[in-house]
Design a protein around this motif. Structure first.
Motif, mmCIF file in Angstrom:
data_model
loop_
_atom_site.group_PDB
_atom_site.id
_atom_site.type_symbol
_atom_site.label_atom_id
_atom_site.label_comp_id
_atom_site.label_asym_id
_atom_site.label_seq_id
_atom_site.Cartn_x
_atom_site.Cartn_y
_atom_site.Cartn_z
ATOM 1 N N HIS A 190 -80.669 47.242 -26.941
ATOM 2 C CA HIS A 190 -81.459 46.541 -25.917
ATOM 3 C C HIS A 190 -82.839 47.166 -25.714
ATOM 4 C CE1 HIS A 190 -77.844 44.303 -24.977
ATOM 5 N NE2 HIS A 190 -77.199 45.443 -24.776
ATOM 6 N N THR A 191 -83.387 47.735 -26.760
ATOM 7 C CA THR A 191 -84.739 48.276 -26.696
ATOM 8 C C THR A 191 -85.351 48.275 -28.088
ATOM 9 O OG1 THR A 191 -86.108 50.152 -26.028
ATOM 10 C CG2 THR A 191 -83.974 50.658 -27.023
ATOM 11 N N THR A 192 -86.658 48.200 -28.140
ATOM 12 C CA THR A 192 -87.370 48.300 -29.415
ATOM 13 C C THR A 192 -88.327 49.489 -29.423
ATOM 14 O OG1 THR A 192 -89.087 46.785 -28.610
ATOM 15 C CG2 THR A 192 -87.259 45.812 -29.863
ATOM 16 N N TYR A 193 -88.306 50.289 -28.376
ATOM 17 C CA TYR A 193 -89.184 51.458 -28.307
ATOM 18 C C TYR A 193 -88.521 52.644 -29.005
ATOM 19 C CZ TYR A 193 -92.350 49.066 -25.148
ATOM 20 O OH TYR A 193 -93.255 48.183 -24.620
ATOM 21 N N ILE A 194 -89.261 53.261 -29.913
ATOM 22 C CA ILE A 194 -88.711 54.337 -30.726
ATOM 23 C C ILE A 194 -88.271 55.514 -29.865
ATOM 24 C CG2 ILE A 194 -89.264 56.005 -32.538
ATOM 25 C CD1 ILE A 194 -91.094 53.918 -33.780
ATOM 26 N N SER A 195 -89.025 55.839 -28.826
ATOM 27 C CA SER A 195 -88.665 56.968 -27.959
ATOM 28 C C SER A 195 -87.316 56.741 -27.286
ATOM 29 C CB SER A 195 -89.746 57.187 -26.901
ATOM 30 O OG SER A 195 -89.917 56.013 -26.111
ATOM 31 N N GLU A 196 -87.001 55.502 -26.930
ATOM 32 C CA GLU A 196 -85.713 55.190 -26.311
ATOM 33 C C GLU A 196 -84.599 55.135 -27.354
ATOM 34 O OE1 GLU A 196 -86.100 51.652 -24.004
ATOM 35 O OE2 GLU A 196 -87.754 52.424 -22.796
#
Length: 368
Positions: A73-79
């Motif tokens: 449920h995310t596309t941010y690499i940090s997450e």
């Protein structure tokens, strides 16, 4: 310029969709450059093959990203660094992650996304081929390291098995097929497939030293491959493709270019004291620390096989006499200076790699 901007965005993007857009920006720039070659050697088949295989890999990349997004449920690499390791052991996450990596395997010419490389190298202008073989490969390695590092520390045995298989097949296929090549650019294309397999040895180690060794080898490969293509571009008459036999007598026409080519090839083969030997040493050491003994042995066997076709080129440049006396080879001051810089870099960094490796190790630590 557009391709360079795309690769700069690619290695610095913090979100998966941005990564995809940057990858396509850099790729489509190259799709356009390949068929723009002047003269009678324009190869539209190579350009079409490059485009179709690239489009297929992009589809797989997006398909894999959809799996990853659906699970995390995310596309941010940090997450993803925090969320993905918790689910990477599931079949859906493993399949999705491998499909996502397929888009980067294409840029690096890893098996089975390697089919474009020989034809594109052969059909492109020499300067375009040099760019594809050097800068774009380093960008692909950088983003591949970033993506694989997301799964570091997780139960990712399936991912490691896939990377080990692709590494072995890429090394073996690239080296064996390169042996029979008569054209220098085709030989270097199959060599690049083999070197993609070497780079995967460091990446699949999933450790600080593994990532650092992959970065070090990427930079070393950039220097060694650029050396070979610089000589090829200068020696090739009128920008034509260069057969290995046409290098005959190069040491008499230009001893400096012959030396640059020889050291570049020796580095690619992993002969000490060049930077290529040091890079392979770091790769194999990182893999040994993780227990990949069989993989390292296979890598060493492949490095030995590669000696054969690299030495054929060196033999042509130093031991063969041309059937027809070639025209005089004028080397400008800038090329002479660049050749000396490349020679010194390949030898000095190969003999004293500590400072360079400390820098790439510090960069690798930021990934974990």
């Amino acid at each position: 310029a557009t391709c360079t901007v795309g690769m700069m965005m690619l290695v610095s993007a913090v979100e998966l969709i941005t990564v995809y857009v940057a990858l396509e920006l850099s790729s489509y720039s190259l799709y356009i450059l390949v068929p723009l070659r002047k003269g009678d050697e324009v190869d539209l088949e190579a350009a079409i093959k490059y485009l179709l295989i690239g489009a297929t890999s992009s589809v797989l990349l997006l398909f894999g990203m959809s799996y990853i997004y659906g699970l995390t449920h995310t596309t941010y690499i940090s997450e993803l660094y925090h969320v993905l390791p918790q689910v990477i052991g599931t079949p859906a996450a493993s399949v999705g992650f491998v499909l996502m990596l397929a888009g980067f395997f294409f840029k690096l010419a890893v098996f089975p996304f390697h089919f474009w490389a020989p034809d594109v190298y052969f059909g492109s202008a020499n300067q375009v081929t040099a760019y594809i073989a050097t800068t774009s490969k380093v960008g692909a390695i950088a983003i591949l390291i970033r993506m694989v590092s997301i799964a570091t520390g997780a139960d990712s045995a399936y991912l490691v098995d896939v990377l080990v298989t692709l590494s072995i097949v890429s090394m073996t296929l690239g080296n064996l097929v390169a042996i029979i090549q008569k054209d220098l650019k085709r030989m270097l294309a199959y060599s690049s497939i083999a070197h993609a397999g070497y780079v995967l040895i460091g990446i699949l180690s999933m450790s600080e030293k593994g990532y650092a060794s992959a970065i070090f080898y990427a930079l070393a490969y950039l220097i060694m491959n650029f050396s070979c293509f610089m000589v090829l571009t200068k020696v090739a008459d009128g920008g034509k493709n260069l057969r290995i036999s046409e290098l005959a007598g190069l040491h008499k026409r230009s001893p400096l270019l012959a030396m640059t080519l020889m050291l570049g090839l020796f580095g690619l083969a992993g002969i000490p004291p060049t930077v290529g030997f040091t890079g392979k040493f770091f790769l194999f050491t990182a893999a040994m620390e993780k227990g990949f003994f069989t993989l390292v042995i296979i890598g060493m066997i492949n490095a030995t096989i590669s000696l054969y076709y690299y030495l054929i080129v060196v033999k042509a440049a130093y031991l063969l006499e041309p059937e027809v006396e070639p025209p005089a080879l004028e080397v400008c001051y800038g090329i002479r200076v660049l050749s000396i810089v490349l020679i010194v870099t390949m030898v000095v960094v190969g003999m004293f790699p500590a400072k360079a490796f400390d820098l790439v190790l510090a960069a690798a630590k930021l990934l974990i």
